[in-house]
Design an enzyme around this catalytic site. Structure first.
Site, PDB file in Angstrom:
ATOM      1  N   GLN A 181       0.820  -1.218   0.000  1.00  0.00           N
ATOM      2  CA  GLN A 181       0.000   0.000   0.000  1.00  0.00           C
ATOM      3  C   GLN A 181       0.853   1.266   0.000  1.00  0.00           C
ATOM      4  O   GLN A 181       0.315   2.369   0.099  1.00  0.00           O
ATOM      5  CB  GLN A 181      -0.955   0.006   1.197  1.00  0.00           C
ATOM      6  CG  GLN A 181      -1.937  -1.151   1.216  1.00  0.00           C
ATOM      7  CD  GLN A 181      -2.971  -1.080   0.086  1.00  0.00           C
ATOM      8  OE1 GLN A 181      -3.188  -0.033  -0.531  1.00  0.00           O
ATOM      9  NE2 GLN A 181      -3.621  -2.196  -0.192  1.00  0.00           N
ATOM     10  N   SER A 201       3.280  -5.354  -5.115  1.00  0.00           N
ATOM     11  CA  SER A 201       2.403  -6.047  -6.053  1.00  0.00           C
ATOM     12  C   SER A 201       1.922  -5.063  -7.127  1.00  0.00           C
ATOM     13  O   SER A 201       1.392  -3.999  -6.799  1.00  0.00           O
ATOM     14  CB  SER A 201       1.206  -6.577  -5.253  1.00  0.00           C
ATOM     15  OG  SER A 201       0.436  -7.449  -6.023  1.00  0.00           O
ATOM     16  N   THR A 239       9.581 -20.321 -15.970  1.00  0.00           N
ATOM     17  CA  THR A 239       9.702 -19.370 -17.086  1.00  0.00           C
ATOM     18  C   THR A 239       9.186 -18.002 -16.668  1.00  0.00           C
ATOM     19  O   THR A 239       8.135 -17.890 -16.028  1.00  0.00           O
ATOM     20  CB  THR A 239       8.905 -19.899 -18.299  1.00  0.00           C
ATOM     21  OG1 THR A 239       9.462 -21.174 -18.650  1.00  0.00           O
ATOM     22  CG2 THR A 239       8.997 -18.965 -19.485  1.00  0.00           C
ATOM     23  N   CYS A 326     -10.199  -9.465   0.618  1.00  0.00           N
ATOM     24  CA  CYS A 326      -9.760 -10.826   0.924  1.00  0.00           C
ATOM     25  C   CYS A 326     -10.535 -11.370   2.111  1.00  0.00           C
ATOM     26  O   CYS A 326     -10.602 -12.564   2.325  1.00  0.00           O
ATOM     27  CB  CYS A 326      -8.279 -10.858   1.268  1.00  0.00           C
ATOM     28  SG  CYS A 326      -7.335  -9.609   0.453  1.00  0.00           S
TER      29      CYS A 326
HETATM   30  N1  7TS Z   1      -0.507  -6.945   1.459  1.00  0.00           N
HETATM   31  C1  7TS Z   1      -1.303  -5.868   1.580  1.00  0.00           C
HETATM   32  C2  7TS Z   1      -0.935  -4.776   2.520  1.00  0.00           C
HETATM   33  C3  7TS Z   1      -2.477  -5.782   0.817  1.00  0.00           C
HETATM   34  O1  7TS Z   1      -3.243  -4.706   0.923  1.00  0.00           O
HETATM   35  C4  7TS Z   1      -2.809  -6.851  -0.049  1.00  0.00           C
HETATM   36  C5  7TS Z   1      -4.102  -6.844  -0.803  1.00  0.00           C
HETATM   37  C6  7TS Z   1      -1.926  -7.929  -0.157  1.00  0.00           C
HETATM   38  C7  7TS Z   1      -0.796  -7.955   0.630  1.00  0.00           C
HETATM   39  C8  7TS Z   1      -2.154  -9.066  -1.104  1.00  0.00           C
HETATM   40  O2  7TS Z   1      -1.832  -8.661  -2.387  1.00  0.00           O
HETATM   41  P1  7TS Z   1      -1.893  -9.672  -3.638  1.00  0.00           P
HETATM   42  O3  7TS Z   1      -0.949  -9.111  -4.626  1.00  0.00           O
HETATM   43  O4  7TS Z   1      -1.496 -10.996  -3.145  1.00  0.00           O
HETATM   44  O5  7TS Z   1      -3.282  -9.653  -4.107  1.00  0.00           O
HETATM   45  N2  7TS Z   1      -5.094  -6.116  -0.157  1.00  0.00           N
HETATM   46  C9  7TS Z   1      -6.416  -6.077  -0.471  1.00  0.00           C
HETATM   47  C10 7TS Z   1      -7.313  -5.195   0.112  1.00  0.00           C
HETATM   48  O6  7TS Z   1      -7.048  -4.350   0.955  1.00  0.00           O
HETATM   49  N3  7TS Z   1      -8.517  -5.401  -0.427  1.00  0.00           N
HETATM   50  O7  7TS Z   1      -8.414  -6.384  -1.325  1.00  0.00           O
HETATM   51  C11 7TS Z   1      -7.104  -6.812  -1.379  1.00  0.00           C
END
Ligand code: 7TS
Length: 396
Positions: A181, A201, A239, A326
């Site tokens: 974030q 990400s 890959t 999530c």
């Molecule tokens: N870490 C943080 C701080 C996140 O906000 C999220 C996704 C992830 C890890 C996971 O990321 P991904 O690339 O594996 O999808 N957060 C959220 C959210 O706040 N609402 O939906 C997904």
């Protein structure tokens, strides 16, 4: 009107990102590890994308950035490797995480806890913040890792990573931070902040889904995640996701370019929107603005179930969230609100609005009107909120 205010869950792919990815599906589809021209034409674009990714987090050349499939993978990898390297071998027995990490950290911490690792879950204070001192208080000679996120996905709260980095350096304990974030919203610099491992990400900063990364400081080795053909320096065989990496590179370059806009213009729009929301009676925001990412508001409307509010918003074309996508399928209270110690009623009323550089003033004006109507309607039918139309509200 369609309004997307769930940018902490995922973001629109920037059209320029899509454009640079496009040739790598049908025209330039070679495997970078092959020994022919199809492979060759991927090499420079991949190199240039990786340079942009390194530059975006200020990673020195000698350090590693391993491309993964998502932040969840990167977070799992760090904690499970620490388990393999330190806990299983008996060298150390303890890790420290904050209690409001993303489930990809919390669930992994619980998993390694079930295998014998001691885990300290650092509490947040009433403003939703972590105190760096609590890290110092909990480090022992047996601590193998500190993992504290750069910014919280629910509240936007910025955690004191600089001080935590200093403390970890002092005690020579590896420091991991989940910066999902933070990229594109705050200046991220792994050297200045003494970070050993950093997760991010692409889809959170207008890049494609399915591409994450883990930064690893030189000297802080990790157990390879996928054994095989030794791609990604042997850390993660398989890959390469050529188009994805190239997309992440472009998205990172743009995130760096747009950082000032995000920190000034997006912040101003967010602040004005928040001021207007707070004029509605009985609304609460826990974390002070100055200590939040510029795009996030987690706000509670007393007496209104978050899910009911989302329903009204969704019918009006507005996408927001009751917290992490999530975790929000089950009607649980917002985890951060619970951790703060908010009363049961309030913990169920939190709504997250998360903006991006694509958010317009017109969209926010429209959203404000819809929220006001929804608050009025839902409080009228709320069993826990005594509503008096002339402004004589009484709290339940
Ligand atoms: N870490 C943080 C701080 C996140 O906000 C999220 C996704 C992830 C890890 C996971 O990321 P991904 O690339 O594996 O999808 N957060 C959220 C959210 O706040 N609402 O939906 C997904």
């Amino acid at each position: 009107m369609k309004v997307y205010l769930d940018n902490n869950a995922t973001t629109i792919v920037d059209p320029q990102v899509k454009e640079v990815m496009d040739p790598f599906f049908v025209e330039k589809y070679g495997n970078p590890n092959s020994l022919h021209a199809y492979a060759g034409e991927t090499h420079l674009p991949l190199k240039s994308a990786m340079e942009k990714i390194y530059a975006g987090i200020h990673a020195p050349k000698e350090d590693s950035v391993v491309i993964t499939s998502c932040a969840t993978e990167s977070n799992n990898w760090v904690l499970k490797s620490i388990y393999f390297e330190y806990i299983l071998t008996g060298r150390k027995n303890h890790i420290i995480v904050s209690e409001v990490e993303h489930p990809s950290i919390i669930a992994t911490a619980k998993f390694i806890e079930s295998m014998g690792c001691r885990v300290t879950y650092l509490p947040i204070n009433s403003e939703g913040l972590i105190e760096a001192q609590s890290v110092r208080d909990n480090i022992t000679p047996k601590t193998a890792l500190v993992s504290v996120m750069w910014a919280n996905n629910e509240t936007g709260a910025i955690f004191p990573v600089e001080e935590i980095g200093e403390i970890c350096k002092e005690y020579n304990v590896p420091f991991h931070t989940d910066a999902v974030q933070a990229i594109g919203k705050l200046p991220v610099d792994v050297e200045r902040f003494n970070v050993d491992y950093l997760t991010f990400s692409a889809h959170k900063f207008h890049g494609p889904k399915g591409v994450g990364a883990l930064y690893i400081k030189k000297g802080r080795e990790l157990t390879p995640l996928l054994h095989g053909g030794a791609q990604m320096g042997g850390y993660r065989s398989g890959t390469l996701n050529v188009a994805g990496i190239i997309g992440m590179g472009k998205a990172m370059e743009q995130a760096v370019d747009a950082l000032d806009y995000e920190m000034s213009d997006v912040r101003e729009m967010r602040d004005a929107f928040e001021d207007a929301l707070l004029e509605i009676e009985d609304t609460f925001v826990v974390t002070p603005r100055a200590k939040r990412t510029p795009n996030t508001i987690l706000i509670s409307f007393r007496g209104i179930e978050g899910e009911s509010m989302l329903w009204d918003l969704n019918r009006a074309g507005i996408a927001a969230s009751t917290g992490s996508a999530c975790a929000s399928e089950d009607l649980e209270a917002n985890s951060v609100m619970e951790a703060i110690g908010a009363d049961e009623d309030l913990a169920h009323t939190a709504i997250r609005f998360s903006l991006s550089r694509y958010t317009t003033q017109e969209e926010l004006d429209y959203t404000l009107e819809v929220v006001k109507k929804a608050v009025k309607r839902l409080r009228e039918i709320s069993s826990s909120y005594a509503y008096a139309p002339e402004g004589h509200n009484t709290k339940s």
